[in-house]
Design a protein around this motif. Structure first.
Motif: not given
Lengths: 313, 313
Positions: A117-118, A127-129, A153-155
């Protein structure tokens, strides 16, 4: 091409309480500009805390701007999942927009759902995460986490295995990569600790098995026994793979941190070896070792008791 | 069952000029009596030399007897092939009879023929014989040595691969074992250096592939970047294989040598990493580093020049 992330200021802050002199940081950033390092993780972003914590624990706007000014590299900050709620994200990250390229999340795999969620909020800000997921040696104990891995891989752009105890061997790295690959094709990262002096070989093994980004710190500066040393990784990759390294630039920043190391004494020693080899948390060990109040002998006794689950005597 | 040889006093002598205090040695020998170490190599035997060199460079009779009195372990001394002729053997080794169990020969593979003759004399006196053969990463360059390897099991009990530059990787260890196995079935040994922090993984790889005896030193004390740390090997084997280790005894002797390490500063650092990764001799590097006269920067520059075979600038 493998990407290298240097997180000396972030992970080294565990020793200096996230204070670093302007001179040291300036030499560090200049040297890094000359070296084949892709990302610099400069610190945490955090909500205000009660205890005193230095600049690189908060990375206020003026600091972000100074670093951006001095550095040609992609910049990274990290959020500690246990201290940050999705509702804090906007406030914490707005000052980072246009300066910071990647935001990483340090997380306990048992809080993987919260971290997803974060990450969604962070990703939405552009941003890249990166996920820095701790305790890789214990992941098989968390089936819910393994099940949910397919959503990552969705977030996120990078999913890191973190060898929190510093106790994994190359074979464990390979098995953990295979475990993740059953669930997701996300790009992988590796963050190794050096309790058993396996930081380099674990990292090279990870690269050989398809990991695309790896962490290191100058002189290995980092919590407890510390990390893979950036200078060791670069020297090995220079000799093995012909990676171009400016050794003058490298040794300038190594010199600076080596002097700090004389005072703070990070690096492995018998207590860290015992905690690493037996997957015991190094937080306690670091407190005992750095206070210099207990003999190694009594630390070893306490660790042995933890290992055998008996009370301290 | 794998045998462990601790050579702290012999290899550590490169830093102290082979002088050690009585207290340190006494704690060391007592601790070793409590630990799963099979052999202690206590020093060299040598003909008198012009320069001053300490007790453990010569191991005179009174010293041999003191150590024998205090130690329950099998004792070892080493001869440096380049300083000892077969005609010296009787004089050098008579005082060792009944005290020393194994005599090792440190040798350049290009002098393998001479070492075989030396070994014949030593074997005839009733000692176990070990060959510590240097430069394992370059053995393929010496076909005469490889050809003569088949004679070694007639005069020696153990044949050691020595990673002189500290630059071999686990895969190199496996390949070198296979190379030797084409020629001889002698029991194998491994002596690792730690320039690239690969001492542990190389040694564990060697054991996994049939090596029967391995060297280590307390705190890694040894020439240049030093050796595999005895405390690291024992801690890893305790956690992995259930080897019984008295951690109180271990940490007592580690404490003693750690204090010495503060003054002498052995262990790896950027210059040793560069020399190891590029198979450059560490003798020069050790002189430059320990004099503390040259900056790491200028050492790195000199090493780079050696690497590229250009003159120092």
């Amino acid at each position: 091409m493998i990407k290298i992330l240097d997180c000396t200021l972030r992970d080294g802050g565990y020793y200096t309480n996230w204070d670093f002199s302007k001179e040291l940081v300036s030499t560090y950033l200049e040297s890094m500009n000359m070296l084949p390092v892709d990302y610099l993780e400069i610190g945490y972003r955090n909500n205000p805390m009660k205890d005193y914590l230095g600049e690189y624990f908060y990375c206020p706007s003026y600091l972000l701007e100074q670093v951006k000014e001095a550095s040609d590299k992609k910049l990274v900050i990290i959020l500690d999942e246990k201290n940050v709620l999705p509702v804090h994200v906007d406030n914490l990250l707005k000052p980072c927009v246009g300066i910071i390229d990647m935001v990483r999340i340090a997380l306990d795999p048992q809080q993987f759902g919260r971290a997803l969620k974060l990450a969604e909020r962070i990703k939405a800000m552009g941003f890249e995460v990166g996920f820095n997921t701790m305790y890789m040696s214990r992941w098989r104990e968390f089936p819910a986490f393994l099940e949910d891995l397919r959503f990552v891989d969705q977030v996120a752009d990078y999913f890191y295995m973190v060898d929190s105890f510093g106790g994994v061997y190359p074979q464990d790295v390979i098995e953990t990569i295979n475990l993740i690959r059953e669930k997701t094709n996300i790009k992988l990262g590796f963050h190794g600790h050096n309790n058993l002096e396996l930081g380099l070989i674990n990292t090279l093994t990870a690269i050989e098995h398809g990991v695309e980004i790896v962490d290191a710190t100058i002189t290995g500066m980092g919590r407890g026994a510390g990390n893979l040393k950036t200078e060791l990784l670069l020297t090995a990759m220079n000799a093995k793979d012909g990676l171009e390294v400016d050794f003058n630039a490298l040794s300038k920043t190594v010199d600076g941190f080596s002097q700090l190391q004389q005072s703070y004494g990070w690096g492995t020693n018998l207590p860290y070896m015992v905690s690493g080899a037996n997957s015991l948390p190094q937080k306690n060990v670091m407190e005992w070792v750095t206070q210099r109040f207990y003999s190694f002998n009594s630390i070893i006794r306490a660790l042995n008791n933890q290992k055998q689950k008996v009370k301290d005597n």
